[in-house]
Design a protein around this motif. Structure first.
Motif, mmCIF file in Angstrom:
data_model
loop_
_atom_site.group_PDB
_atom_site.id
_atom_site.type_symbol
_atom_site.label_atom_id
_atom_site.label_comp_id
_atom_site.label_asym_id
_atom_site.label_seq_id
_atom_site.Cartn_x
_atom_site.Cartn_y
_atom_site.Cartn_z
ATOM 1 N N ILE A 71 42.780 -87.785 -55.475
ATOM 2 C CA ILE A 71 42.923 -88.897 -56.418
ATOM 3 C C ILE A 71 42.316 -88.511 -57.763
ATOM 4 O O ILE A 71 42.912 -88.734 -58.820
ATOM 5 C CB ILE A 71 42.291 -90.192 -55.861
ATOM 6 C CG1 ILE A 71 43.093 -90.689 -54.659
ATOM 7 C CG2 ILE A 71 42.236 -91.274 -56.946
ATOM 8 C CD1 ILE A 71 42.454 -91.843 -53.897
ATOM 9 N N GLY B 233 44.545 -86.219 -59.666
ATOM 10 C CA GLY B 233 45.827 -86.772 -60.099
ATOM 11 C C GLY B 233 46.962 -86.437 -59.149
ATOM 12 O O GLY B 233 48.130 -86.493 -59.519
ATOM 13 N N PHE C 247 47.737 -91.352 -55.808
ATOM 14 C CA PHE C 247 47.300 -92.517 -56.592
ATOM 15 C C PHE C 247 46.385 -93.424 -55.772
ATOM 16 O O PHE C 247 46.513 -93.507 -54.559
ATOM 17 C CB PHE C 247 48.507 -93.286 -57.141
ATOM 18 C CG PHE C 247 49.416 -93.849 -56.083
ATOM 19 C CD1 PHE C 247 49.113 -95.052 -55.458
ATOM 20 C CD2 PHE C 247 50.582 -93.187 -55.724
ATOM 21 C CE1 PHE C 247 49.953 -95.583 -54.478
ATOM 22 C CE2 PHE C 247 51.418 -93.699 -54.742
ATOM 23 C CZ PHE C 247 51.099 -94.897 -54.121
ATOM 24 N N SER D 213 39.400 -97.223 -60.275
ATOM 25 C CA SER D 213 39.738 -96.344 -61.394
ATOM 26 C C SER D 213 38.983 -95.021 -61.334
ATOM 27 O O SER D 213 37.914 -94.933 -60.736
ATOM 28 C CB SER D 213 39.404 -97.038 -62.712
ATOM 29 O OG SER D 213 38.009 -97.261 -62.788
ATOM 30 N N TRP E 273 44.510 -92.484 -63.731
ATOM 31 C CA TRP E 273 45.606 -93.313 -63.209
ATOM 32 C C TRP E 273 45.751 -94.600 -64.000
ATOM 33 O O TRP E 273 44.774 -95.303 -64.233
ATOM 34 C CB TRP E 273 45.361 -93.662 -61.735
ATOM 35 C CG TRP E 273 45.465 -92.463 -60.868
ATOM 36 C CD1 TRP E 273 44.437 -91.738 -60.344
ATOM 37 C CD2 TRP E 273 46.665 -91.812 -60.453
ATOM 38 N NE1 TRP E 273 44.925 -90.677 -59.639
ATOM 39 C CE2 TRP E 273 46.294 -90.695 -59.689
ATOM 40 C CE3 TRP E 273 48.029 -92.063 -60.676
ATOM 41 C CZ2 TRP E 273 47.230 -89.833 -59.130
ATOM 42 C CZ3 TRP E 273 48.960 -91.210 -60.119
ATOM 43 C CH2 TRP E 273 48.559 -90.111 -59.352
ATOM 44 N N ASN E 274 46.979 -94.887 -64.423
ATOM 45 C CA ASN E 274 47.312 -96.187 -64.980
ATOM 46 C C ASN E 274 48.320 -96.787 -64.019
ATOM 47 O O ASN E 274 49.466 -96.367 -63.989
ATOM 48 C CB ASN E 274 47.907 -96.032 -66.377
ATOM 49 C CG ASN E 274 46.886 -95.403 -67.317
ATOM 50 O OD1 ASN E 274 45.794 -95.909 -67.459
ATOM 51 N ND2 ASN E 274 47.235 -94.266 -67.913
ATOM 52 N N HIS F 4 50.196 -96.672 -60.914
ATOM 53 C CA HIS F 4 50.504 -95.518 -60.082
ATOM 54 C C HIS F 4 50.939 -94.320 -60.902
ATOM 55 O O HIS F 4 51.433 -93.337 -60.371
ATOM 56 C CB HIS F 4 51.566 -95.883 -59.031
ATOM 57 C CG HIS F 4 51.038 -96.832 -58.000
ATOM 58 N ND1 HIS F 4 51.822 -97.385 -57.018
ATOM 59 C CD2 HIS F 4 49.800 -97.322 -57.800
ATOM 60 C CE1 HIS F 4 51.082 -98.183 -56.272
ATOM 61 N NE2 HIS F 4 49.853 -98.165 -56.730
ATOM 62 N N LYS F 5 50.751 -94.423 -62.209
ATOM 63 C CA LYS F 5 51.208 -93.353 -63.085
ATOM 64 C C LYS F 5 50.030 -92.474 -63.505
ATOM 65 O O LYS F 5 49.017 -92.961 -63.987
ATOM 66 C CB LYS F 5 51.881 -93.966 -64.322
ATOM 67 C CG LYS F 5 52.739 -92.989 -65.071
ATOM 68 C CD LYS F 5 53.564 -93.706 -66.134
ATOM 69 C CE LYS F 5 54.399 -92.731 -66.946
ATOM 70 N NZ LYS F 5 53.635 -91.641 -67.556
ATOM 71 N N ARG F 6 50.216 -91.173 -63.318
ATOM 72 C CA ARG F 6 49.165 -90.219 -63.657
ATOM 73 C C ARG F 6 49.192 -89.909 -65.152
ATOM 74 O O ARG F 6 50.263 -89.795 -65.748
ATOM 75 C CB ARG F 6 49.421 -88.936 -62.870
ATOM 76 C CG ARG F 6 48.488 -87.801 -63.184
ATOM 77 C CD ARG F 6 48.694 -86.688 -62.201
ATOM 78 N NE ARG F 6 50.072 -86.229 -62.204
ATOM 79 C CZ ARG F 6 50.460 -85.048 -62.706
ATOM 80 N NH1 ARG F 6 49.579 -84.230 -63.234
ATOM 81 N NH2 ARG F 6 51.707 -84.683 -62.652
ATOM 82 N N THR G 258 44.215 -85.367 -66.801
ATOM 83 C CA THR G 258 44.073 -84.363 -65.731
ATOM 84 C C THR G 258 44.079 -82.924 -66.264
ATOM 85 O O THR G 258 43.786 -81.994 -65.521
ATOM 86 C CB THR G 258 45.182 -84.498 -64.663
ATOM 87 O OG1 THR G 258 46.441 -84.485 -65.301
ATOM 88 C CG2 THR G 258 45.017 -85.761 -63.849
#
Ligand SMILES: Nc1ncnc2c1ncn2[C@@H]1O[C@H](COP(=O)(O)OP(=O)(O)O)[C@@H](O)[C@H]1O
Ligand SMILES: [Mg+2]
Length: 269
Positions: free
Chosen positions: A61, A64, A67, A72, A81-82, A84-86, A91
């Motif tokens: 996690i 990256g 998720f 956070s 992570w925003n 489920h978007k890396r 990263t």
């Protein structure tokens, strides 16, 4: 000093309220439950806990690769992570090394080590030069043109470490990197790892089964309870640096190992 009192500018990695649940309904597996952890820049931290307690998931996690369900992860103030978007920007300064070397058999050592630079678009001459430099740092000088099959297990892990370091990461994630090696090779590699990490001034999270390894290498050891991973203890390891293998023979060190063992067993109850 509590985690929350660490000064903001010295914080490298900040994990808050991290929960990971695989699957849904009856078959759902909670791998991590509400974990909080703050790492200071340059710190060496180990995660110690029984098999299956969620250590790899936690590293993945942070890296990256997986998720979170809740919570956070920030690296230098940027969210990995925003939803489920890396975030690629967050990263970028992170490297992860796995238990298996994961080298491409048809590439030479130098080509394997240079691969992240190739992916990043660095010109060939420059990346091969950098790969040679880092091979020297990890004790692989003279093996740059060998193929992985021509190397011992320890040498393959050195190559894997070199590949993780070649991008000059700020954060190094090590998932039981030397777990499959014999004790002597492991001692030698741990010594070198410690020196490399200190010189490169990286922030490191090491997952290990070995209490002695955690105590020897770390500034702090985080003890995890069995699944779902909950942090049941954070122990500061006060031995001065640089440390030598002799430290492991000292009573204070053995007392620390015994203390960590008690913490680990206590967490399992
Ligand atoms: N992709 C996945 N899908 C479903 N369950 C998973 C997945 N990855 C890990 N798990 C489960 O989560 C738990 C923690 O796994 P892991 O993080 O690999 O533990 P550790 O590294 O501490 O041995 C285990 O029960 C494992 O089976
Ligand atoms: Mg694991």
């Amino acid at each position: 000093m509590s985690d929350l009192s660490v000064e903001a500018e010295a914080v490298e990695v900040s994990i808050r309220g991290l929960t990971k649940i695989f699957g849904e309904g009856e078959g759902a597996v909670t791998a991590i439950s509400d974990a909080d952890l703050i790492l200071q820049r340059g710190e060496f931290l180990s995660l110690l806990g029984p098999s299956g307690c969620g250590k790899t998931t936690l590293l993945r996690i942070v890296a990256g690769l997986e998720f979170p369900t809740e919570g956070s992860v920030d690296v230098r103030g940027k969210s990995v992570w925003n939803r489920h978007k890396r975030s690629k920007a967050a990263t970028k300064p992170i490297s992860m090394m796995f238990q298996e070397a994961r080298l491409f058999p048809w590439f030479t050592v130098a080509q394997n080590v240079a691969l992240p630079l190739r992916v990043a678009g660095m010109p060939k001459a420059q990346r091969i030069e950098r790969a040679h430099e880092i091979c020297e740092t990890v004790g692989l000088a003279g093996f740059e043109n060998h193929r992985p099959a021509q190397l011992s297990g320890g040498m393959r892990q050195r190559a894997s470490l070199a590949r993780a370091l070649v991008t000059d990461p700020q954060v190094l994630l090590l998932d039981e990197p030397f777990g499959a090696l014999d004790a002597m090779t492991r001692d030698a590699l741990n010594m070198e790892l410690m020196q490399v990490c200190a010189r490169a001034d990286v922030t490191t999270i090491l997952v290990t089964h070995s209490i002695a390894e955690a105590a020897f290498l770390s500034d702090r050891v985080v003890v995890l309870a069995p699944r779902p991973a909950r942090i049941t203890g954070v122990e500061a390891i006060p031995f001065p640096r640089p440390r030598s293998l002799d430290l492991q023979r000292q009573t204070e060190f053995q007392d620390m190992v015994a203390h960590l063992r008690t913490a680990l067993v206590g967490g399992a109850e």
